[in-house]
Design a protein around this motif. Sequence first.
Motif: not given
Length: 422
Positions: A39-47, A398-404
């Motif tokens: 569960i990848y929630m760090t798109g706010n650090s590295l997409g 935690c960043a739930p990124v809408p693209l993935y």
Amino acid sequence: MSHYKIGLEYAQQQDENDPLATFRDRFHIPKDKEGTDLIYMTGNSLGLQPKATKAYIHQELEDWANLGVEGHTEAKNPWLHYHELLTESMSNVVGAKPIEVIVMNTLTVNLHLMMVSFYKPTPKRYKILIEADAFPSDKYAVESQLRYHGFDEKEGVVLWKARKGEELANYEDLETILETQGDEIALVMIGGVNYYTGQFFDLKRITQLGHQHGCVVGFDCAHGAGNVALNLHDSGADFAVWCTYKYLNSGPGSLGGCFIHERHAHNKNLNRFTGWWSHNKETRFKMRDEFDQLAGAEGWQLSNPPILSMAAIRASLDMFAEVGMDKLTKKSKQLTGYFEFLIEEMNNANIKIMTPSNPEERGCQLSIQVKNADKKLHHQLTEAGVISDWREPDVIRCAPVPLYNSFQDVYYLVEKLKEILK
């Protein structure tokens, strides 16, 4: 009354009805030892890496291998004008006109270049206003600019602080600072989305306030670009900078972006550092001509760009162009709202969401404060298959990124958090 529901079935249903769900398959999702998606929630650090990135970079490697220096003009995507392939889609991402946007350098380098042009201190007006909890590199950059101009960096930085017992910065306090010290402040430089709290500032309001008091206004949009509707042109800001490796998925340390408002586009008197890539394209290679400044954001370029990094940015931006920021921010609000709903349903007195609850005042990041927790909680989440971001002393970002990211990602994250906190 919230329209969200608890239970896995609801999350599955949301994913089935999500018009952007298929984009997840276009990214490499990190897996655990058993081969299960983390569960990848760090798109706010590295997409995450788009699967197409490899082909985009491979194209340039092939052209370099087969053409050598001729690739500058003969490559499938000629390198000489490669940055122009990014301009329109990047300007759409940040809400600007193409003449206002350039992809170049890295974030803090661009910030310094912007301050060379837009920080014009005088003995009376030399201070720089930043938010108290700005990202450290912003703070270091503005302090070093003050030192460079011969001012005391501690005395020259004005901090916009949250009130005692609060996490979020308050606009009335900003107004008070500018009313009382505005004539001493040369530059207002705020992070568009605060990295720690996730608060998305009202760029237009801040710009108008700063301009009313004769200050230049700039923003660091590292946590905003590709995440929220920045509308940089309409904000009226003088400049903005951002990186592309967070929400814009361009790879670690990839190039940054720069916005310079079009009212400055033809001002050749602005102080700036220059290099041959900001010289008139028609005569750039004559080498003997006097410097002839390009108009617009291109006129801040220094060097010919690293094409492999730009190829990675292009792979991601092509996807952004396909989806559009409207659809992305719409899903972002649903996903983050659902996340907030599930955290609140936990009814745990030790948990507090620092990020604003108003969807217009945040992007897809929630900063969750866990009372009496330490980094052990972060390690436990990691062991449970959640890649999140720990910020001292007690905050999980935690960043739930809408693209993935999916609604099920959010559901399982909260379930794992409940389990650990038991």
